[in-house]
Design a protein around this motif. Structure first.
Motif, mmCIF file in Angstrom:
data_model
loop_
_atom_site.group_PDB
_atom_site.id
_atom_site.type_symbol
_atom_site.label_atom_id
_atom_site.label_comp_id
_atom_site.label_asym_id
_atom_site.label_seq_id
_atom_site.Cartn_x
_atom_site.Cartn_y
_atom_site.Cartn_z
ATOM 1 N N ILE A 34 0.850 -1.201 0.000
ATOM 2 C CA ILE A 34 0.000 0.000 0.000
ATOM 3 C C ILE A 34 0.886 1.252 0.000
ATOM 4 C CG2 ILE A 34 -1.741 1.306 1.280
ATOM 5 C CD1 ILE A 34 -2.832 -1.291 0.059
ATOM 6 N N ARG A 35 1.932 1.241 0.806
ATOM 7 C CA ARG A 35 2.866 2.381 0.837
ATOM 8 C C ARG A 35 3.545 2.542 -0.519
ATOM 9 N NH1 ARG A 35 6.979 0.931 4.472
ATOM 10 N NH2 ARG A 35 8.404 0.602 2.751
ATOM 11 N N GLU A 38 1.270 4.184 -2.918
ATOM 12 C CA GLU A 38 1.206 5.619 -2.618
ATOM 13 C C GLU A 38 2.418 6.330 -3.221
ATOM 14 O OE1 GLU A 38 -0.490 9.081 -0.872
ATOM 15 O OE2 GLU A 38 -1.324 7.073 -1.100
ATOM 16 N N ASP A 39 3.599 5.741 -3.073
ATOM 17 C CA ASP A 39 4.812 6.321 -3.653
ATOM 18 C C ASP A 39 4.677 6.454 -5.177
ATOM 19 O OD1 ASP A 39 5.977 6.397 -1.122
ATOM 20 O OD2 ASP A 39 7.146 4.568 -1.443
ATOM 21 N N ARG A 41 1.835 6.583 -7.005
ATOM 22 C CA ARG A 41 0.819 7.592 -7.344
ATOM 23 C C ARG A 41 1.370 9.002 -7.164
ATOM 24 N NH1 ARG A 41 -2.286 5.287 -4.049
ATOM 25 N NH2 ARG A 41 -2.638 7.151 -2.813
ATOM 26 N N CYS A 42 2.095 9.210 -6.075
ATOM 27 C CA CYS A 42 2.695 10.536 -5.840
ATOM 28 C C CYS A 42 3.686 10.879 -6.939
ATOM 29 C CB CYS A 42 3.359 10.586 -4.468
ATOM 30 S SG CYS A 42 2.181 10.667 -3.107
ATOM 31 N N LEU A 63 -8.156 8.789 -2.556
ATOM 32 C CA LEU A 63 -8.223 7.379 -2.924
ATOM 33 C C LEU A 63 -9.563 6.804 -2.463
ATOM 34 C CD1 LEU A 63 -6.593 5.057 -4.157
ATOM 35 C CD2 LEU A 63 -5.699 4.608 -1.880
ATOM 36 N N THR A 66 -8.821 0.293 -3.383
ATOM 37 C CA THR A 66 -7.587 -0.405 -3.733
ATOM 38 C C THR A 66 -7.871 -1.899 -3.805
ATOM 39 O OG1 THR A 66 -6.187 1.240 -2.646
ATOM 40 C CG2 THR A 66 -5.212 -0.923 -3.026
ATOM 41 N N GLN A 112 -6.351 0.853 -8.497
ATOM 42 C CA GLN A 112 -6.861 1.834 -7.552
ATOM 43 C C GLN A 112 -7.795 2.788 -8.283
ATOM 44 O OE1 GLN A 112 -3.109 3.360 -5.843
ATOM 45 N NE2 GLN A 112 -3.758 2.363 -3.941
#
Length: 141
Positions: A34-35, A38-39, A41-42, A63, A66, A112
């Motif tokens: 999940i982290r 996030e990385d 997507r950022c 979000l 997922t 996602q």
């Protein structure tokens, strides 16, 4: 996935496995994925719609959902690579797909769904026009 043509907003990152990412069985914990998503997507946003631009327009991505398919375990000594791209863009929603691989072998896939919200009202707003335009340009190539 077609390797000859970049997918819309495609980005790749080398993902680090930390000692605190390992669970009692000696494999990367599911929450770490999940982290990593996030990385990824950022990173897409850093390359296409900066946080400064988002804040100036009082919007932020949110979000909604997922889904992850864990295919193989990743261990401490593995060197995973993540890849993410926008698979679909609608007026009020965005959809991304991702793969996490080790030595070219896909270890997990993910999907996602999200939207953008107005930071003052917390209500959904249309996907920013600059993202919509770039998405259209990718699909015309």
């Amino acid at each position: 996935m077609n390797q000859d043509k970049l997918l819309p907003f495609e980005t790749s990152l080398s993902l680090a496995v930390r000692t605190y990412d390992i669970d009692f069985a000696g494999i990367v914990s599911n929450i770490v994925f999940i982290r990593w998503l996030e990385d990824l997507r950022c990173e897409i946003l850093v390359n296409h719609l900066s946080i400064a631009d988002q804040l100036q327009n009082s919007i932020a991505p949110l979000l909604i959902q997922t889904k992850i398919d864990y295919k193989k375990s990743i261990t401490m000594t593995d060197k995973p690579m993540g890849k993410m791209w926008i698979s679909k863009l609608k007026a009020f929603k965005w959809f991304v797909n991702a793969e996490i691989a080790v030595d070219g072998i896909v270890m997990a896939t993910a999907e996602q769904t999200g939207c953008f919200i107005d930071l003052t009202t917390r209500r959904p707003v249309p996907v920013p026009p600059e993202l919509q335009q770039k998405y259209l340009e990718y699909n015309q190539i």
